[in-house]
Design a protein around this motif. Structure first.
Motif, PDB file in Angstrom:
ATOM      1  N   GLU A   6       0.891  -1.185   0.110  1.00  0.00           N
ATOM      2  CA  GLU A   6       0.417   0.374  -0.003  1.00  0.00           C
ATOM      3  C   GLU A   6       0.942   1.615   0.179  1.00  0.00           C
ATOM      4  O   GLU A   6       1.686   1.594   0.384  1.00  0.00           O
ATOM      5  CB  GLU A   6      -0.768  -0.009   1.207  1.00  0.00           C
ATOM      6  N   GLY A   9      -0.961   7.027   2.373  1.00  0.00           N
ATOM      7  CA  GLY A   9      -1.786   7.373   3.659  1.00  0.00           C
ATOM      8  C   GLY A   9      -1.013   8.357   3.933  1.00  0.00           C
ATOM      9  O   GLY A   9       0.102   9.461   3.143  1.00  0.00           O
ATOM     10  N   TRP A  36      -9.826  -2.984   0.176  1.00  0.00           N
ATOM     11  CA  TRP A  36      -9.738  -1.814   1.252  1.00  0.00           C
ATOM     12  C   TRP A  36     -10.879  -2.226   2.985  1.00  0.00           C
ATOM     13  O   TRP A  36     -11.671  -2.073   2.866  1.00  0.00           O
ATOM     14  CB  TRP A  36      -9.455  -0.290   1.119  1.00  0.00           C
ATOM     15  N   TYR A  37      -9.919  -2.576   3.551  1.00  0.00           N
ATOM     16  CA  TYR A  37     -10.367  -2.616   5.038  1.00  0.00           C
ATOM     17  C   TYR A  37      -9.600  -0.968   6.309  1.00  0.00           C
ATOM     18  O   TYR A  37      -8.094  -0.694   5.891  1.00  0.00           O
ATOM     19  CB  TYR A  37     -10.159  -4.086   5.368  1.00  0.00           C
ATOM     20  N   ARG A  38      -9.687  -0.759   7.380  1.00  0.00           N
ATOM     21  CA  ARG A  38      -9.566   0.093   8.256  1.00  0.00           C
ATOM     22  C   ARG A  38      -9.515  -0.355   9.984  1.00  0.00           C
ATOM     23  O   ARG A  38     -10.858  -0.927   9.349  1.00  0.00           O
ATOM     24  CB  ARG A  38      -9.678   1.188   8.325  1.00  0.00           C
ATOM     25  N   ARG A  45     -11.226  -4.354  13.029  1.00  0.00           N
ATOM     26  CA  ARG A  45     -11.081  -4.394  11.451  1.00  0.00           C
ATOM     27  C   ARG A  45     -12.228  -4.343  10.637  1.00  0.00           C
ATOM     28  O   ARG A  45     -13.007  -5.160  10.592  1.00  0.00           O
ATOM     29  CB  ARG A  45      -9.991  -4.727  10.717  1.00  0.00           C
ATOM     30  N   VAL A  48     -14.229  -1.343   4.103  1.00  0.00           N
ATOM     31  CA  VAL A  48     -14.249   0.323   3.256  1.00  0.00           C
ATOM     32  C   VAL A  48     -14.772  -0.149   2.186  1.00  0.00           C
ATOM     33  O   VAL A  48     -15.842   0.786   2.791  1.00  0.00           O
ATOM     34  CB  VAL A  48     -12.952   0.307   3.730  1.00  0.00           C
ATOM     35  N   ASP A  89     -12.328   8.595  10.142  1.00  0.00           N
ATOM     36  CA  ASP A  89     -11.833   9.064   8.721  1.00  0.00           C
ATOM     37  C   ASP A  89     -10.359   7.716   9.332  1.00  0.00           C
ATOM     38  O   ASP A  89      -9.936   7.180   8.309  1.00  0.00           O
ATOM     39  CB  ASP A  89     -11.350   8.756   7.775  1.00  0.00           C
ATOM     40  N   TYR A  93      -5.037   1.746   6.739  1.00  0.00           N
ATOM     41  CA  TYR A  93      -6.033   1.315   6.404  1.00  0.00           C
ATOM     42  C   TYR A  93      -5.500   0.390   5.562  1.00  0.00           C
ATOM     43  O   TYR A  93      -4.220   0.252   5.420  1.00  0.00           O
ATOM     44  CB  TYR A  93      -6.867   2.277   5.034  1.00  0.00           C
ATOM     45  N   TYR A  94      -5.756  -0.668   5.252  1.00  0.00           N
ATOM     46  CA  TYR A  94      -5.047  -2.492   5.112  1.00  0.00           C
ATOM     47  C   TYR A  94      -6.049  -2.745   3.043  1.00  0.00           C
ATOM     48  O   TYR A  94      -7.128  -2.641   3.288  1.00  0.00           O
ATOM     49  CB  TYR A  94      -5.763  -2.765   5.471  1.00  0.00           C
ATOM     50  N   CYS A  95      -4.838  -3.175   2.245  1.00  0.00           N
ATOM     51  CA  CYS A  95      -5.701  -3.702   1.237  1.00  0.00           C
ATOM     52  C   CYS A  95      -5.577  -5.125   1.106  1.00  0.00           C
ATOM     53  O   CYS A  95      -4.736  -5.476   2.374  1.00  0.00           O
ATOM     54  CB  CYS A  95      -4.180  -3.493   0.222  1.00  0.00           C
ATOM     55  N   GLY A 109      -0.504  -2.275   5.739  1.00  0.00           N
ATOM     56  CA  GLY A 109      -1.020  -1.177   5.923  1.00  0.00           C
ATOM     57  C   GLY A 109      -0.551   0.173   5.732  1.00  0.00           C
ATOM     58  O   GLY A 109       0.929   0.243   5.620  1.00  0.00           O
TER      59      GLY A 109
END
Length: 116
Positions: A6, A9, A36-38, A45, A48, A89, A93-95, A109
């Motif tokens: 990622e 950010g 995407w998750y966050r 977690r 998104v 927000d 953030y994780y792919c 992340g």
């Protein structure tokens, strides 16, 4: 094995925008779902947005109308355009990458911080 990296950010003021990118490499199947998750401090977690290789998208209600997920299949890259950012927000953030025959893979992340 699949590797996800990622980028994009950073720190932004409320109301601002950021664009995240995630490049996948390794054993990539043409039919897959990337997303995407966050995770915010002290919270679980959460999803998104996701996008299939065919372009079908899914968003969390909290980001609908503000975030846009897209992908470039030729580059095995997924993007998250985040507009009208809010302090809530703020998160890592994780792919994510998954196909039917795999357990799924996560990136390391990228931190997004929105100052109010």
């Amino acid at each position: 094995q699949v590797q996800l990296v990622e980028s994009g950010g950073g720190l932004v003021q409320a109301g601002g925008s950021l664009r995240l990118s995630c490049a996948a490499s390794g054993k990539i199947f043409s039919s897959n779902i990337m997303g995407w998750y966050r995770q915010a401090p002290g919270k679980q977690r959460e999803l998104v947005a996701t996008i299939t290789s065919g372009g079908h998208t899914n968003y969390a209600n909290s980001v609908k109308g503000r975030f846009t997920i897209s992908r470039d299949n030729a580059k095995n890259t997924v993007y998250l355009q985040m507009d009208s950012l809010k302090s809530e927000d703020t998160a890592v953030y994780y792919c994510h990458y998954i196909v039917v025959t795999s357990p799924g893979y996560w990136g390391r992340g990228t931190q997004v911080t929105v100052s109010s």
